[in-house]
Write a protein that holds these residues in place. Structure first.
Motif, PDB file in Angstrom:
ATOM      1  N   HIS A 180      30.363  36.247  44.321  1.00 39.39           N
ATOM      2  CA  HIS A 180      31.512  36.199  43.426  1.00 39.39           C
ATOM      3  C   HIS A 180      31.470  34.969  42.531  1.00 39.39           C
ATOM      4  N   ASP A 206      33.885  35.071  39.509  1.00 41.81           N
ATOM      5  CA  ASP A 206      35.137  35.562  40.101  1.00 41.81           C
ATOM      6  C   ASP A 206      35.538  34.633  41.254  1.00 41.81           C
ATOM      7  N   TYR A 207      36.049  33.472  40.906  1.00 42.43           N
ATOM      8  CA  TYR A 207      36.262  32.419  41.898  1.00 42.43           C
ATOM      9  C   TYR A 207      37.396  32.741  42.860  1.00 42.43           C
ATOM     10  N   HIS A 208      38.414  33.372  42.335  1.00 39.92           N
ATOM     11  CA  HIS A 208      39.565  33.718  43.168  1.00 39.92           C
ATOM     12  C   HIS A 208      39.138  34.670  44.292  1.00 39.92           C
ATOM     13  N   THR A 209      38.421  35.717  43.915  1.00 40.20           N
ATOM     14  CA  THR A 209      37.986  36.685  44.909  1.00 40.20           C
ATOM     15  C   THR A 209      37.001  36.049  45.887  1.00 40.20           C
ATOM     16  N   LYS A 269      38.815  34.227  48.431  1.00 44.21           N
ATOM     17  CA  LYS A 269      39.478  35.164  49.343  1.00 44.21           C
ATOM     18  C   LYS A 269      38.518  35.656  50.420  1.00 44.21           C
ATOM     19  N   CYS A 270      37.267  35.878  50.019  1.00 46.36           N
ATOM     20  CA  CYS A 270      36.277  36.394  50.974  1.00 46.36           C
ATOM     21  C   CYS A 270      36.004  35.395  52.101  1.00 46.36           C
ATOM     22  N   LEU A 295      47.610  40.277  40.730  1.00 47.70           N
ATOM     23  CA  LEU A 295      46.380  39.629  40.259  1.00 47.70           C
ATOM     24  C   LEU A 295      45.163  40.267  40.905  1.00 47.70           C
ATOM     25  N   ASP A 296      45.236  40.529  42.202  1.00 48.24           N
ATOM     26  CA  ASP A 296      44.069  41.065  42.898  1.00 48.24           C
ATOM     27  C   ASP A 296      43.622  42.408  42.319  1.00 48.24           C
ATOM     28  N   LEU A 301      42.097  41.726  38.809  1.00 47.04           N
ATOM     29  CA  LEU A 301      40.756  41.136  38.875  1.00 47.04           C
ATOM     30  C   LEU A 301      39.739  42.178  39.319  1.00 47.04           C
ATOM     31  N   ARG A 361      36.514  43.253  37.250  1.00 48.70           N
ATOM     32  CA  ARG A 361      35.203  43.213  37.898  1.00 48.70           C
ATOM     33  C   ARG A 361      34.457  44.530  37.649  1.00 48.70           C
ATOM     34  N   GLN A 380      33.215  44.567  34.292  1.00 41.60           N
ATOM     35  CA  GLN A 380      32.072  43.669  34.184  1.00 41.60           C
ATOM     36  C   GLN A 380      30.788  44.385  34.650  1.00 41.60           C
ATOM     37  N   LEU A 394      41.189  32.765  35.113  1.00 46.91           N
ATOM     38  CA  LEU A 394      40.483  33.612  36.079  1.00 46.91           C
ATOM     39  C   LEU A 394      40.045  34.916  35.427  1.00 46.91           C
ATOM     40  N   PHE A 446      37.180  34.322  32.754  1.00 43.79           N
ATOM     41  CA  PHE A 446      35.862  34.116  33.361  1.00 43.79           C
ATOM     42  C   PHE A 446      35.098  35.435  33.497  1.00 43.79           C
ATOM     43  N   LEU A 447      35.836  36.536  33.540  1.00 42.60           N
ATOM     44  CA  LEU A 447      35.216  37.836  33.804  1.00 42.60           C
ATOM     45  C   LEU A 447      35.050  38.696  32.550  1.00 42.60           C
TER      46      LEU A 447
END
Lengths: 515, 232
Positions: free
Chosen positions: A235, A240-243, A246-247, B49-50, B53, B57, B60, B89, B92-93
C-alpha cells in the motif's frame, strides 16, 4: 538488488557454461540434509542451512550462475512437491539477487509463488520453518512484484517478443493477485484473531516467537502475520498510506513482537510505518518510531555484519536517517530523539537540516533530495496500454508522491519563521508580531491558524493530537506562548525493568542450583 | 472504526457497502457498488473514507474505468472532512494527468486555502466555482465547521470580524449563528476594548495549551499483562 533489466530476452547464462542439470555433490548433500531436517521439523538445523550453508554455497559455486534446476535435484528429495516449491522459491530469489531475471523467469517465479501459497492456504503444509525464511518469502514476493511493475513500465526498450509475452501472461504479478494472496494469507491464518486472543491470554503466539510446539505447523500462521507487513508495504508503494496503516493495525508497533525477531521484518515494518505517518503529517509518531529503530540498529548492527541482509540494513538505516531529518525539519521536536541517534543525525544531516529551516529554493531542493533518496520505490500498478508510441511510465508514481509531498512542505514554509519568534516571547501582540514578520495582520492571523492546523494532526482514531512543542493561544489581540514540557514515560520504563529483573533472578536461581 | 459488527438486519445500504469493502478490499467487481455509494454519500450527507479510498484504488488499478465525475465528488467530500488529511490521501491515488483537469485544479486550490487557513480567499474562490462545489449538499456548512475547529484551536477570544471572515457569514445571519452557538456549544459574548464584540470560545487543551494533560504516561492494560506472571 538486480538493477539491469535491459537484457531480458537472451539466455546469456548458457554461454557462461551453466548446465542446469548438473548437480555438484555439495548441492546434493545440501538438499538431502535440508529435506531431512524439514521432515524432522528441526527448526534449528533448517535455519543453519538456510542462513549459512545456502549463502556459502551460493558464494562458492553460484556467484554468477543460477543454482541447479529443480528438476535436477528433485530425485534426491523423493520428488517432494512442497520441497520443490520451496527450492524454486530460493532458486529465484538467488537469481534476482545476483543476476537479471528474464521476463520468462519473472513469470515462472510468479507461478511458483502461486503454487506455493496455494499449498499453504489449503493447509496441507505441516512443516515448521524458521521465521527468517518465512519473512524472506513475503519480503521477496513483494519485492518481485515491485520489480516487475518497474520493469513493465519501461515500455520503450521492450522487444516485440516481450510485449507479446506481457500480453499473453497478463495475470502474472497482477496487482489484484498480489494483494489477494497477501490478504488470503492473513485471513486463512486467522492471525488477527490469534493476536486478539493472545491479549486475553488464550493464545501463545508472540510468547512462542510464532512457533508451534504442539506438533502443528507455523507456516500459515507466520506467513499470515508477515503478510500484514507485506500489505503495509504494497500500500505504501501504491501511495495508499491510510490503508497501509490499517493493515498493520493488529500488530502493536510500540511493543516487541514476532516482527521484531527478524531484523529485516523489523526494519521493513518501521520504515513503512514511519513513512506512512510522515505522509499523513503525524510527525511525532514517525519521529518516535524512527528514533527507536535507529537506536536499535546502532546498538545491534555489529551482530549482523556477516548476515546476507547487512547491506540492506545499512541502506535502510541511512534512508531512515534522511526521513528523520525530514520529519524533524517539519516538526522540530528534538526532545523525542535519543542522544546517540541525535549525534548520528547531526553528523549526517546537521548542516542540511539548518538549510532546510530556511524554506528558500535551496531548502526545497534539499527536501526533494532527501525524499527522493529515502522514499519507497513507488509503482504504477496498472498494465500499460500498449499503444504506440510506447512510453516509459516507471517514474510517474514517484513524481506524483514527490510533488504532493513538496506541496505540503510549501504550505508549511511560513511556520518555521513564526515558530522562531514564538520561542522568544511569552506574550506578544498580533500587531507587533506582524511587524516583525513583515506581513500585515490578517496574513499573520492566517499563518498562526495554519500553524495550529498543521501542528495538530488527526490520529488513526480521528482524535486531534498536538504535535507542537511551542504552542500558543490568542486572546483577542494578544498571543500567549506555551512551551510544552517533555513527558517522561516512567511507566513503560518500570515495566521493562521489572521484566528484566525477573529474568535476572530466574537466571541466578538456575546458577545456584547448578553450583 | 471499531470491528463491532452488530448483526442487525442490513436495512441501510451503507452497512452493506461497508461490509463489502471489509470483505473484498481488492475485488474489482464491487466497483459499481462503490460508485453508487459515493452518490449515496452525497445525497444522504454521509461519509466513508475507507469506501472511497477503496474505489480510488480500483480506479488506480484499472484507469479505464475511472469516472472523473465520481472522483470530483470524492474530493469534495474529502475537503469537507477537514481537518483530517483525507484530501491528500485521495490525491496520492489520483494520476497526475487527471489532476491537471480544470475542476481538479480548482479543488486543489481550494484545499490549499483551507490548509493554510486563508478563509477569505477560500470563500471567494468557492463563490467563483459554485457549479463544482454546490453539487454536494452540506459543503458550506462542513467548511464552516472546519473553520470553527481551527479557530477554537487558536483563539480563546476572537474578534467578531475575524469569525465573520472565516465562516463567511455577516450581519443578521451572523447574529443568529452566534446565538445558536451560545445556546448549543458554550460560546460566550464579551465587549472588547473598543466596544467591538468578542466571542469567547469554549476552553480546550488546544486553546489553553497549559491545560494539556499528561495522558502520555498512562499504560494500556495489555502492557501490564506482561508482568502478570511475575505479580502472581
Amino acid at each position: 538488488m538486480a538493477s539491469n533489466y535491459e537484457f531480458e530476452d537472451t539466455q546469456q547464462l548458457d554461454s557462461a557454461g551453466y548446465d542446469p542439470n548438473f548437480v555438484p555433490d555439495s548441492v546434493k548433500s545440501f538438499v538431502v540434509h535440508l529435506y531431512r531436517h524439514i521432515r524432522e521439523k528441526n527448526v534449528y538445523e533448517i535455519h543453519q542451512m538456510y542462513e549459512t550453508s545456502f549463502q556459502t554455497l551460493s558464494e562458492r559455486l553460484f556467484k554468477d550462475t543460477p543454482w541447479p534446476s529443480v528438476d535436477a535435484v528433485a530425485q534426491y528429495v523423493d520428488n517432494d512437491h512442497v520441497f520443490c516449491l520451496l527450492y524454486r522459491e530460493m532458486w529465484f530469489r538467488h537469481l534476482y539477487a545476483r543476476l537479471s531475471p528474464t521476463l520468462k523467469q519473472r513469470i515462472d517465479s510468479w507461478d511458483n509463488y502461486c503454487s506455493l501459497f496455494q499449498v499453504v492456504l489449503h493447509g496441507v503444509v505441516n512443516m515448521q520453518l524458521p521465521n527468517q525464511w518465512l519473512w524472506d518469502m513475503v519480503d521477496e514476493f513483494v519485492y518481485q512484484f515491485q520489480s516487475f511493475c518497474q520493469y513493465r513500465a519501461k515500455m520503450k526498450s521492450k522487444t516485440e517478443a516481450e510485449i507479446a509475452l506481457l500480453k499473453q501472461f497478463d495475470q502474472a504479478w497482477n496487482v489484484y493477485g498480489v494483494l489477494n494472496f497477501l490478504q488470503a494469507l492473513v485471513e486463512k491464518s486467522t492471525i488477527i484473531q490469534i493476536l486478539e486472543q493472545e491479549k486475553e491470554g488464550l493464545e501463545q503466539f508472540t510468547a512462542n516467537d510464532g512457533y508451534d510446539y504442539t506438533g502443528g505447523s507455523n507456516v500459515l500462521k507466520v506467513l499470515g502475520y508477515f503478510s500484514m507487513v507485506g500489505l503495509l508495504r504494497v500500500h505504501c508503494l501504491l501511495g495508499d498510506y491510510h490503508t497501509g496503516l490499517k493493515c498493520i493495525q493488529p500488530i502493536d508497533i510500540s511493543q516487541q513482537g514476532v516482527f521484531t525477531i527478524v531484523i529485516g521484518s523489523h526494519i521493513a515494518t518501521i520504515y513503512h510505518y514511519g513513512f506512512a505517518n510522515l505522509m499523513l503529517r503525524r510527525y511525532v509518531e514517525a519521529i518516535r518510531e524512527f528514533n527507536k529503530i535507529l537506536l536499535y540498529i546502532y546498538k545491534t548492527k555489529q551482530y549482523h555484519q556477516k548476515s546476507p541482509q547487512y547491506e540492506q540494513i545499512l541502506k535502510k538505516n541511512e534512508q531512515m536517517y534522511a526521513l528523520l531529518a525530514v520529519s524533524l525539519s517539519l516538526c522540530p521536536q528534538l526532545k523525542l530523539v535519543e542522544e546517540t541517534v541525535n549525534s548520528q543525525l547531526r553528523e549526517k544531516y546537521g548542516e542540511k537540516m539548518l538549510r532546510m529551516q530556511r524554506y528558500d529554493d535551496e531548502a526545497f531542493a534539499l527536501y526533494d533530495e532527501l525524499f527522493s533518496y529515502a522514499c519507497p520505490k513507488f509503482i504504477t500498478p496498472s498494465a500499460p496500454t500498449y499503444e504506440e508510441p510506447l512510453v516509459n511510465y516507471n517514474q510517474d508514481a514517484y513524481r506524483l508522491q514527490l510533488k504532493l509531498f513538496l506541496y505540503e512542505v510549501k504550505q508549511q514554509q511560513l511556520l518555521s519563521g513564526v515558530r522562531t519568534f514564538l520561542k522568544v516571547y511569552s506574550t506578544i501582540s498580533v500587531g507587533k508580531l506582524a511587524t516583525y514578520m513583515e506581513v500585515d495582520e490578517p496574513t499573520l492571523r492566517t499563518i498562526l491558524m495554519s500553524y495550529k492546523h498543521k501542528t495538530h494532526a488527526v490520529d488513526s482514531e480521528g482524535k486531534v493530537v498536538s504535535n507542537a512543542d511551542i504552542d500558543f493561544s490568542i486572546d483577542d489581540d494578544m498571543i500567549q506562548v506555551v512551551e510544552s514540557k517533555p513527558t517522561k514515560r516512567y511507566g513503560d520504563y518500570f515495566l521493562r525493568q521489572i521484566v528484566k529483573l525477573e529474568g535476572l533472578m530466574t537466571d541466578m536461581d538456575r546458577i545456584k542450583l547448578e553450583a | 472504526m471499531g470491528g463491532e459488527m452488530t448483526p442487525k438486519t442490513p436495512s441501510s445500504m451503507s452497512y452493506t457497502v461497508e461490509q463489502l469493502v471489509a470483505v473484498n478490499p481488492y475485488n474489482p467487481d464491487i466497483l459499481p457498488d462503490l460508485e453508487n455509494y459515493v452518490n449515496e454519500q452525497v445525497s444522504s450527507q454521509t461519509y466513508s473514507l475507507d469506501a472511497n479510498l477503496c474505489l480510488l484504488r480500483l480506479y488506480q488499478f484499472e484507469p479505464d474505468r475511472m469516472s472523473t465525475q465520481i472522483v470530483a465528488c470524492i474530493l469534495i467530500k474529502a475537503l469537507m472532512a477537514m481537518p483530517a488529511p483525507d484530501f491528500s490521501l485521495c490525491l496520492f491515488l489520483i494520476p497526475e494527468r487527471v489532476q491537471m483537469e480544470d475542476q481538479f485544479k480548482t479543488l486543489i486550490v481550494l484545499s490549499h486555502y483551507l490548509e493554510t487557513a486563508r478563509f477569505r480567499q477560500f470563500w471567494d474562490e468557492a463563490a467563483k466555482n459554485r457549479q463544482i462545489v454546490e453539487v454536494v449538499p452540506g459543503f458550506e456548512q462542513a467548511i464552516q465547521e472546519y473553520a470553527i475547529h481551527v479557530l477554537s484551536l487558536t483563539y480563546q477570544k476572537i474578534p467578531r470580524t475575524i469569525l465573520a471572515e472565516a465562516i463567511n457569514i455577516e450581519g443578521l445571519a451572523l447574529d443568529k449563528f452566534i446565538e445558536h452557538q451560545v445556546a448549543t456549544s458554550g460560546w460566550h459574548l464579551e465587549k472588547g476594548l473598543d466596544k467591538s464584540q468578542l466571542i469567547v470560545l469554549p476552553c480546550n487543551e488546544f486553546n489553553h495549551p497549559e491545560l494539556k494533560k499528561n495522558t502520555a504516561d498512562s499504560i494500556p492494560l495489555e502492557h501490564i499483562t506482561r508482568i502478570f506472571p511475575i505479580l502472581s
